[in-house]
Write an enzyme that holds these catalytic residues in place. Sequence first.
Site: not given
Length: 826
Positions: A195, A267, A339, A342
């Site tokens: 972000e 991974s 996600d 924030d």
Amino acid sequence: MATLFRWLLRLASTAILLSVVVVGLVYYLASRSLPDYDKDLTVAGIGAEVDIVRDNAAVPHIFAASDEDAYFGLGYAHAQDRLWQMVLMRRTVQGRLSEIFGRRTLETDILMRRLDLYPLATRSVASQTPETLAALRAYSAGVNARITEINEHSLGRGAPEFFLFDAPIAPWQPADSISLVKLMALQLSGQFRDEILRARTSLLLPDPKRLADILPDIPGAGTAALPDYASLFPGLKMPRYAARDPGTSPYKDRLSPFAERGFAGASNAWAAAPARSAGGGTLLANDPHLGFTAPSTWYLARLELSSGGVIGATVPGIPAVMLGRSQKLAWGLTSSYLDDQDLHIEELNPANPQEYRTPDGWKRFQTRRSIVEIRGEAPVTVTLRWTDNGPVLPRTRFELDAITPPGHVVSMNWTALSGNDTSVSGALRLMAAGSVQEALDEATPLYVAPSQMLTLIDREHIAMKLIGAMPLRDPAHQSQGRMPSPGWVEANRWQGVFPDSENPVWTDPDGGIVGNTNNKIIDRPFPAHVSFDWGDSQRVMRWSQLMQGRQVHTRDSFIEAQLDTVSPAARTLLPLIGRDLWFTGEAAPEGTPERQRQRALELLADWNGEMNEHLPEPLIYAAWVRALQERLIRDELGPLADAYSHVEPLFIERVYRDVDGASAWCDVIRSVAVESCSDIARMALDDALVWISERYGTALESLRWGDAHQALHRHMVLGDIPVLRYFTNIRQATSGGDFTLERGRTSGTDPDPFTSVHGATYRGVYDFADPDSSVFITSTGQSGHLLSRHYDDLGTLWRRGEYIPMSLDEDLARAASIGVTRLLRK
């Protein structure tokens, strides 16, 4: 003169003797903490005798009369081998590193206090299932039994590091284990970094379309389950196997847990159904990628529980087999790239900076004062602040000052900031599950953070599911979570989390194969999108090719895929960037830059993209594309180009295919001439060859990728100290690269940009056609004690691509044992 010589000889002899005495004393004190694996010890806190059988790799096989006693044994074994590591991680999450390291770790401590992870872990204790609470208490008692033994028998303080950094060791508590899970969540989460970078880059680029070049969205619908193999070859009949009888089965604080962008986690994991297995049983391969450390994050162990034997990789400090198998189930983890973070820009009240703006008006920050003790200095008092959106972060960290307007602060919302975190309960419930469906129904809903892709197999079924809480955002969110957004706008605030039923899951697909290489897994509209930023767009291409390249798989074919070093990025980019350079121009005289360039192009023209440590081509290629990206972005981004320390193949591909005008990056905006992409490719190759000649000489055919791509397993504390680092750090020449299945993520920073610092710290392959033929390995060794022969013995095998047996056969473990620790009830 003779007298002077005699005195000099006496002084030299005395100095040598004193040095020998000092070295001997240091060795004696350090060796006192070497664990004795073959002994009887009477302890309090167990109901009956516990046997800890150490096989020849020092893997503990723990046999007990009850589950609680087995967890007690695991806690004792962890503390035997990794007490320093456990204490260091606990201090990290508590924000108490400065008590032993001084001011160098003060910023990290303050930041950890601001996140409040340890108090949240303490609150989460009450949310655990009764079985988990019993396990956490028993495990803590086992750790404390080892600490008591160290104190009562003067066992060198438990580890050599405790002599250098003296600090009392507090008893272990259940909250400590929960806090380490939160610490792992922090180490595996990096969405907030994306972000910030997206916001900073957007502020610099005059053309908004160019942001989609340098930070591209992953194209396509996503890959998780592969299509039916038979559909790729019409007329080919797929064999079907009957189910088997279940009974046959500049200064940088290296102690900071905040991963740099691109190093938050990666991974590989893939599974095959019986129809895609040569042996008729399910298969699973897993290799989680973390930063290389000495010792490794992982610790191999086996527990005999009431639900059966469980074996695999544990994390010292946490009483769970995080990756591994039982008699009936096997599981692997990969980073999901959900996600789950924030950032919010919070406006301060000009009339009262103790208040911030909300949708309902000004509101007072939640505040608490916290005292940080500093070794050798006066303590520092910090005021911690929280908003409705989460804790307030210092604008001096993570380049937040570049994107924070005056009169504002930044807060962070994150799923791990929960005081009702039942992730440990989920991990323990998974160990007891008897089938894929039971694991999906009863274990996965308990996971909160970190979010992972969980791959499962039992003897008949395979599945993959995203686990962890998925934030529920408003469809009208102004940035869709891609950039920091105004915290006072209601649409930008989280509305809770999705129910677990909304987490993507794939069970028994028609193609018989599921897998994840941190690639885009699904293409759902926002806000159920999972993520816009994924960890990889390249490895999945090679994985799909290897999986669909054969009709059925074996344990060995899965191992071969884990160790594959072919770079799909190299195979894609070289034809693009060299298309106007291959076999062009007249032969140049020896010793000229033109001749060196021609020689490099001749080598690369015959190369298949294999990042083999013994070849010169990988080094030439890696240096070329690194120099190329630098030339493409430096004039547009200036100093911000340093943040793009690794090559982004999709960016270079967009530029050289001129997607949506992306070739505009090739023109140097500060020059009068208009440079073409071919010009930039040629100049970048010359840059790379100059760099190579300065570091490794001009004989290109003699170059070895492994000389530059050395895996550096660094001791977190002693790894930068002169002399000591040669004893504590582990270096190994390795194959692979940033975009190979055998991933060796490079540092990306000078002076050694191709040092491998992040990769497969554990590898495991589980075969339910013959469960005891399953194998596993870690990247260093079981012991964290630098004088132990088990400090790096597994690393030698790991570097060669070898494994050790992963058997639940008790007789085999006892037959190959190097010692048995018997814990007797007091």
